[in-house]
Design a protein around this motif. Structure first.
Motif, mmCIF file in Angstrom:
data_model
loop_
_atom_site.group_PDB
_atom_site.id
_atom_site.type_symbol
_atom_site.label_atom_id
_atom_site.label_comp_id
_atom_site.label_asym_id
_atom_site.label_seq_id
_atom_site.Cartn_x
_atom_site.Cartn_y
_atom_site.Cartn_z
ATOM 1 N N TRP A 12 15.118 -34.775 -7.136
ATOM 2 C CA TRP A 12 16.009 -34.514 -8.258
ATOM 3 C C TRP A 12 15.291 -33.616 -9.252
ATOM 4 N N SER A 13 15.988 -32.633 -9.778
ATOM 5 C CA SER A 13 15.359 -31.700 -10.719
ATOM 6 C C SER A 13 14.697 -32.434 -11.872
ATOM 7 N N ARG A 14 15.323 -33.540 -12.315
ATOM 8 C CA ARG A 14 14.810 -34.270 -13.464
ATOM 9 C C ARG A 14 13.439 -34.886 -13.222
ATOM 10 N N ASP A 15 13.051 -35.003 -11.938
ATOM 11 C CA ASP A 15 11.790 -35.669 -11.614
ATOM 12 C C ASP A 15 10.606 -34.712 -11.541
ATOM 13 N N TYR A 16 10.831 -33.434 -11.836
ATOM 14 C CA TYR A 16 9.740 -32.455 -11.796
ATOM 15 C C TYR A 16 9.500 -31.912 -13.200
ATOM 16 N N ALA A 17 8.258 -31.992 -13.651
ATOM 17 C CA ALA A 17 7.899 -31.577 -15.000
ATOM 18 C C ALA A 17 6.693 -30.640 -14.940
ATOM 19 N N ARG A 18 6.009 -30.470 -16.064
ATOM 20 C CA ARG A 18 4.883 -29.539 -16.119
ATOM 21 C C ARG A 18 3.690 -30.004 -15.284
ATOM 22 N N GLY A 19 3.481 -31.291 -15.186
ATOM 23 C CA GLY A 19 2.288 -31.788 -14.515
ATOM 24 C C GLY A 19 2.276 -31.500 -13.025
ATOM 25 N N LEU A 20 1.089 -31.547 -12.437
ATOM 26 C CA LEU A 20 0.917 -31.353 -11.008
ATOM 27 C C LEU A 20 1.411 -32.595 -10.266
ATOM 28 N N LYS A 35 6.350 -24.007 -14.399
ATOM 29 C CA LYS A 35 5.700 -23.001 -15.217
ATOM 30 C C LYS A 35 6.081 -23.203 -16.680
ATOM 31 N N GLU A 36 5.444 -22.465 -17.544
ATOM 32 C CA GLU A 36 5.736 -22.578 -18.965
ATOM 33 C C GLU A 36 7.169 -22.190 -19.287
ATOM 34 N N ASP A 37 7.793 -21.341 -18.430
ATOM 35 C CA ASP A 37 9.185 -20.951 -18.660
ATOM 36 C C ASP A 37 10.171 -21.912 -17.997
ATOM 37 N N GLY A 38 9.672 -23.000 -17.372
ATOM 38 C CA GLY A 38 10.527 -24.006 -16.774
ATOM 39 C C GLY A 38 10.788 -23.841 -15.294
ATOM 40 N N ASP A 62 0.027 -20.958 -16.330
ATOM 41 C CA ASP A 62 0.787 -20.982 -15.078
ATOM 42 C C ASP A 62 -0.129 -20.868 -13.868
ATOM 43 N N LEU A 63 -1.415 -21.151 -14.047
ATOM 44 C CA LEU A 63 -2.390 -21.109 -12.970
ATOM 45 C C LEU A 63 -2.859 -22.525 -12.657
ATOM 46 N N VAL A 64 -3.255 -22.741 -11.384
ATOM 47 C CA VAL A 64 -3.783 -24.042 -10.963
ATOM 48 C C VAL A 64 -5.265 -23.882 -10.678
ATOM 49 N N GLU A 65 -6.065 -24.687 -11.354
ATOM 50 C CA GLU A 65 -7.513 -24.656 -11.194
ATOM 51 C C GLU A 65 -7.960 -25.846 -10.362
ATOM 52 N N CYS A 66 -8.708 -25.579 -9.294
ATOM 53 C CA CYS A 66 -9.224 -26.649 -8.446
ATOM 54 C C CYS A 66 -10.223 -27.496 -9.222
ATOM 55 N N GLY A 67 -10.162 -28.807 -9.023
ATOM 56 C CA GLY A 67 -11.026 -29.732 -9.745
ATOM 57 C C GLY A 67 -12.420 -29.860 -9.173
ATOM 58 N N TYR A 68 -12.758 -29.064 -8.140
ATOM 59 C CA TYR A 68 -14.083 -29.179 -7.516
ATOM 60 C C TYR A 68 -15.011 -28.067 -8.013
ATOM 61 N N HIS A 69 -14.603 -26.796 -7.817
ATOM 62 C CA HIS A 69 -15.449 -25.679 -8.250
ATOM 63 C C HIS A 69 -14.679 -24.608 -9.023
ATOM 64 N N GLY A 70 -13.453 -24.928 -9.435
ATOM 65 C CA GLY A 70 -12.754 -24.037 -10.348
ATOM 66 C C GLY A 70 -12.024 -22.866 -9.735
ATOM 67 N N LEU A 71 -11.951 -22.784 -8.393
ATOM 68 C CA LEU A 71 -11.128 -21.719 -7.812
ATOM 69 C C LEU A 71 -9.724 -21.835 -8.408
ATOM 70 N N THR A 72 -9.155 -20.713 -8.818
ATOM 71 C CA THR A 72 -7.914 -20.715 -9.577
ATOM 72 C C THR A 72 -6.858 -19.890 -8.854
ATOM 73 N N PHE A 73 -5.639 -20.432 -8.773
ATOM 74 C CA PHE A 73 -4.582 -19.819 -7.971
ATOM 75 C C PHE A 73 -3.354 -19.554 -8.827
ATOM 76 N N ASP A 74 -2.694 -18.412 -8.534
ATOM 77 C CA ASP A 74 -1.456 -18.100 -9.237
ATOM 78 C C ASP A 74 -0.270 -18.722 -8.510
ATOM 79 N N CYS A 75 0.933 -18.443 -8.992
ATOM 80 C CA CYS A 75 2.129 -19.094 -8.452
ATOM 81 C C CYS A 75 2.492 -18.617 -7.054
ATOM 82 N N ARG A 76 1.867 -17.539 -6.591
ATOM 83 C CA ARG A 76 2.104 -17.059 -5.223
ATOM 84 C C ARG A 76 1.042 -17.558 -4.258
ATOM 85 N N GLY A 77 0.072 -18.343 -4.768
ATOM 86 C CA GLY A 77 -0.968 -18.891 -3.922
ATOM 87 C C GLY A 77 -2.195 -18.020 -3.797
#
Length: 341
Positions: A12-20, A35-38, A62-77
């Protein structure tokens, strides 16, 4: 095992928010976030370095940072930063991205080739948003069984006579003949039951008194979406090809099965009716009744999955299984064609 080039309900759309938010669908681990724009994003939930789930990392804008060594990915992977080697971002450091679309209050995900993802192929909900139709909030439940057992169940009008005695059962549901049809989008199993009283679930919902002609319309569409339509009309006014009369009551249960893996299914549903569009009490009562019935189904299907996986003697098929077998054949043909392509 799965038809990948297809739209599945992720939630359901309502169940997805900013968090991972980590999820598993079709055996693949996926992380969702807004993303920040929803807008919603879905990425493979595994950093390519040591496969730590990205869901254990953090959002940086709007980037995801890995919690191990900081590799960072954009929304296209694509990896856009490698803090431990800032001048040499690994070219092979990327994760799979999944097309997602929000429609009908649901979030849909395309699990196959992104180039084939056409939002126009999302399953259509007729009369959605119509001021003359009422709808329930719907629900979700996990079932510890393969999704095809759920599909079988939703192509079987007869089981209601034994599993749903106090809700969907009624005269004729145990022995009236079934019509099985192959359609462009799947399989339809249906029958008219003439001149009987409404089932307990619908007795107070129909807009007339006395016996009815009742249509059980059980349709399963690829990859695993069921449209179960219940039509109740005054006795003598129903039957194949007959137009609806003023008091005809129609309720459609939309059921979306998304495989988690080969042993678990996430089941989403909501109902759509042609009466009482603004009556929340009716919607809430129908939703509660549907959930109670689906809990009865879950109890049966978990046991079926376990029994079929651990057979001591061969199982048999009944005539009522014709629709389910036809659907499985059609689905397998599409899966085989997908692999060939």
């Amino acid at each position: 095992m799965y038809l990948k080039n297809a739209w599945y309900v992720a939630g359901w759309s309502r169940d997805y928010a900013r968090g991972l938010k980590p999820e598993t669908f079709l055996g693949e681990n996926i992380v969702f976030f807004r993303k920040e724009d929803g807008q919603t994003v879905a990425l493979e939930d595994a950093c390519p370095h040591r496969k730590l789930p990205l869901s254990k990392g953090r959002l940086q804008g709007d980037l995801v940072e890995c919690g191990y060594h900081g590799l960072t990915f954009d929304c296209r992977g694509t990896c856009v930063a490698a803090p431990t080697q800032p001048d040499h971002v690994p070219r092979r450091a990327r994760v799979k991205s999944y097309p997602v679309v929000e429609r009908y209050r649901l979030l849909w995900i395309w699990m196959g080739d992104p180039q084939e993802a056409d939002p126009d192929q999302i399953f259509p909900i007729e009369n959605y948003g119509s001021p003359n139709w009422g709808s329930t909030d719907g629900g979700v439940m996990d079932i510890d069984c393969n999704y095809l057992w759920v599909a079988d169940n939703l192509l079987d009008p007869s089981h209601v006579a034994w599993v749903h005695v106090t809700s969907f059962a009624g005269a004729g549901t145990d022995d009236q003949p079934l019509k099985v049809e192959k359609t462009e989008r799947g399989v339809l199993v249906s029958r008219w039951i003439m001149g009987q009283l409404p089932s307990p679930y619908y007795a107070d919902l129909v807009k007339f008194q006395g016996p009815c002609d009742r249509l059980q319309h059980y349709e399963m569409c690829f990859p695993a979406i069921a449209l179960n339509k219940s039509v109740y009309t005054p006795a003598g006014t129903g039957g194949p090809g007959k137009p609806q009369v003023g008091k005809t009551y129609v309720n459609i249960s939309y059921n979306f099965m998304t495989p988690i893996d080969e042993n678990r299914t996430r089941y989403f549903w909501f109902q759509h009716r042609n009466t009482d569009p603004d009556d929340k009490k009716i919607s809430d009562r129908m939703n509660a009744g549907a959930r109670a019935a689906f809990e009865e189904d879950r109890d049966i299907l978990v046991a079926v999955h376990r029994g079929m996986a651990n057979m001591a003697t061969p199982n048999i098929d009944l005539g009522l299984d014709a629709g389910a077998k036809l659907f499985r054949r059609g689905l397998q043909q599409r899966i085989d064609a997908q692999h060939t392509a």
